[in-house]
Design a protein around this motif. Sequence first.
Motif, PDB file in Angstrom:
ATOM      1  N   SER A  55      49.570  42.384  -5.113  1.00 30.59           N
ATOM      2  CA  SER A  55      48.351  41.815  -4.528  1.00 30.59           C
ATOM      3  C   SER A  55      48.636  41.418  -3.081  1.00 30.59           C
ATOM      4  N   GLY A  56      47.584  41.050  -2.371  1.00 32.62           N
ATOM      5  CA  GLY A  56      47.759  40.596  -0.993  1.00 32.62           C
ATOM      6  C   GLY A  56      48.493  39.272  -0.914  1.00 32.62           C
ATOM      7  N   THR A  57      48.251  38.399  -1.884  1.00 31.64           N
ATOM      8  CA  THR A  57      48.935  37.097  -1.880  1.00 31.64           C
ATOM      9  C   THR A  57      50.427  37.286  -2.154  1.00 31.64           C
ATOM     10  N   LEU A  60      51.986  38.488   1.034  1.00 33.69           N
ATOM     11  CA  LEU A  60      52.255  37.380   1.970  1.00 33.69           C
ATOM     12  C   LEU A  60      53.503  36.610   1.537  1.00 33.69           C
ATOM     13  N   TYR A  84      45.041  31.834   1.603  1.00 34.94           N
ATOM     14  CA  TYR A  84      45.992  32.769   0.967  1.00 34.94           C
ATOM     15  C   TYR A  84      47.414  32.575   1.506  1.00 34.94           C
ATOM     16  N   THR A 127      46.483  36.006  11.361  1.00 41.55           N
ATOM     17  CA  THR A 127      45.521  36.653  10.459  1.00 41.55           C
ATOM     18  C   THR A 127      44.452  37.355  11.291  1.00 41.55           C
ATOM     19  N   ASP A 153      48.701  39.104   8.967  1.00 44.78           N
ATOM     20  CA  ASP A 153      47.939  39.257   7.724  1.00 44.78           C
ATOM     21  C   ASP A 153      46.793  40.219   8.031  1.00 44.78           C
ATOM     22  N   ALA A 155      44.897  41.773   5.697  1.00 51.65           N
ATOM     23  CA  ALA A 155      44.075  41.969   4.492  1.00 51.65           C
ATOM     24  C   ALA A 155      42.638  42.339   4.835  1.00 51.65           C
ATOM     25  N   GLN A 156      42.119  41.800   5.939  1.00 55.59           N
ATOM     26  CA  GLN A 156      40.709  42.035   6.274  1.00 55.59           C
ATOM     27  C   GLN A 156      40.549  43.045   7.407  1.00 55.59           C
ATOM     28  N   SER A 177      46.032  43.523   1.633  1.00 54.60           N
ATOM     29  CA  SER A 177      45.461  43.368   0.287  1.00 54.60           C
ATOM     30  C   SER A 177      44.571  44.571   0.014  1.00 54.60           C
ATOM     31  N   TYR A 179      42.415  44.349  -2.654  1.00 56.68           N
ATOM     32  CA  TYR A 179      41.386  43.784  -3.537  1.00 56.68           C
ATOM     33  C   TYR A 179      40.123  44.656  -3.401  1.00 56.68           C
ATOM     34  N   LYS A 182      37.886  44.890  -0.248  1.00 56.98           N
ATOM     35  CA  LYS A 182      38.484  45.107   1.084  1.00 56.98           C
ATOM     36  C   LYS A 182      38.035  46.465   1.631  1.00 56.98           C
ATOM     37  N   GLY A 190      45.994  44.906  -5.744  1.00 60.61           N
ATOM     38  CA  GLY A 190      47.058  45.666  -5.096  1.00 60.61           C
ATOM     39  C   GLY A 190      47.343  45.084  -3.732  1.00 60.61           C
ATOM     40  N   TYR A 305      35.226  30.645   5.458  1.00 65.70           N
ATOM     41  CA  TYR A 305      35.432  29.945   4.194  1.00 65.70           C
ATOM     42  C   TYR A 305      34.942  28.516   4.392  1.00 65.70           C
TER      43      TYR A 305
HETATM   44  C1  LIG Z   1      42.931  37.225   4.925  1.00 72.20           C
HETATM   45  C2  LIG Z   1      43.360  37.428   3.497  1.00 72.20           C
HETATM   46  N1  LIG Z   1      44.681  37.291   3.193  1.00 72.20           N
HETATM   47  C3  LIG Z   1      45.128  37.466   1.947  1.00 72.20           C
HETATM   48  C4  LIG Z   1      44.270  37.781   0.915  1.00 72.20           C
HETATM   49  C5  LIG Z   1      44.827  37.839  -0.471  1.00 72.20           C
HETATM   50  O1  LIG Z   1      44.714  39.069  -1.068  1.00 72.20           O
HETATM   51  P1  LIG Z   1      44.657  39.222  -2.670  1.00 72.20           P
HETATM   52  O2  LIG Z   1      43.321  38.755  -3.126  1.00 72.20           O
HETATM   53  O3  LIG Z   1      44.879  40.685  -2.888  1.00 72.20           O
HETATM   54  O4  LIG Z   1      45.764  38.401  -3.243  1.00 72.20           O
HETATM   55  C6  LIG Z   1      42.904  37.963   1.196  1.00 72.20           C
HETATM   56  C7  LIG Z   1      41.892  38.371   0.188  1.00 72.20           C
HETATM   57  O5  LIG Z   1      41.729  38.106  -0.893  1.00 72.20           O
HETATM   58  C8  LIG Z   1      42.443  37.772   2.518  1.00 72.20           C
HETATM   59  O6  LIG Z   1      41.144  37.909   2.823  1.00 72.20           O
END
Ligand SMILES: Cc1ncc(COP(=O)(O)O)c(C=O)c1O
Length: 358
Positions: A55-57, A60, A84, A127, A153, A155-156, A177, A179, A182, A190, A305
């Motif tokens: 996963s993305g988390t 990280l 995250y 990020t 980061d 992910a986005q 990420s 997810y 995304k 993933g 958020y």
């Molecule tokens: C900026 C950012 N970092 C990390 C993540 C974590 O990814 P994941 O949900 O795959 O763990 C996300 C999204 O969920 C994200 O938007």
Amino acid sequence: MNDLSRAIRDQRADLDRAWARVLDSSYVVMGPEHAAFEAELAALVGATHAVGVGSGTDALELMLRATMPLGREIVVTAANCGGYTTTAARRAGFTVRYVDIDAETHCVDPKALVDVLDDSVGVVVVTHLYGRAADVAAVRSVCEPLGIRVVEDCAQAIGARTPEGPVGSQAAAAAFSFYPTKNLGALGDGGAVTTSSDDIADKLRSLRQYGWSDKYRIGSDGGRNSRLDEVQASVLRVRMPLLAAQNETRRRIIQRYAEAATAPVRVLPATDAGHVGHLAVVVVDDRDRFRRHLDSHFVRSDVHYPVPDHAQTAFEGEYTGVSLPVTEAMAERIVSLPCFAEMTPDEVDRVCDALASY
Ligand SMILES: Cc1ncc(COP(=O)(O)O)c(C=O)c1O
């Protein structure tokens, strides 16, 4: 806000073929789809290595473990990125310190960094928020003379470009990420880490499988089981060739919103390849009134958020005294509008009508 069924329907024949390939191969983890996806992702971002994880988390967390310099233990990040990095850093046993954001980009403000850096800071996470490529070069120029590592980061923002090149190859390592919502989404969880350092890549490959240096031999402490499976890798391989065109579609949707919006609403711009339109975010003073107006036009909205990391209930008492004026002001004013590549022209028009009549 999103309708994942449309992409599944459009890509159904290719997805069926990809899954049949996985079934035929009988590899379920670390097989040919995974190896090919890692190579394709590394090529896409211009890095030497890509390491698939769960996963993305996880990406990280393992990236922070693999990049934290010896003897240091503080991770610095912006507090407006959904928590995250905070979750990942705390799980790795590190302490998190926050830095304010720039009011225009909503990414880390390189000028604000100087006030939070000292010699216990080991890693700064940049990020690329909402799809915008942040100014990694400016952050590196502040951090690297102090022996502090910079990581991204992404992910986005997969596919976004800084003036120096694609995100994912602009610092020591970068987390992704996949997810499902995304820009490059799997059909489950993933993630991946990219890097051009052989040492960091070796460390990541060990950490994602129990810390093994070799089968059943633990060479690194802090390992876990976090793998990207063959099915998800095969989905991502179907979707990666579509990414550039879909990013362009998302950018165009945001440009339509920017043209339609009236003065009280500021649409964060997505005008060039420095932005891949992951989220269409606007800033508005009276958020509740604006969201009621959207509701009355049958337009869904969300907030990415609503609670900055340092104000989350779980960390109560830990960050009293921390003041991040721009982050805090924006958390009360941001609204995300629908933005995904399969939106119909009518749906985009409906959002534009709502914006024009506010
Ligand atoms: C900026 C950012 N970092 C990390 C993540 C974590 O990814 P994941 O949900 O795959 O763990 C996300 C999204 O969920 C994200 O938007």
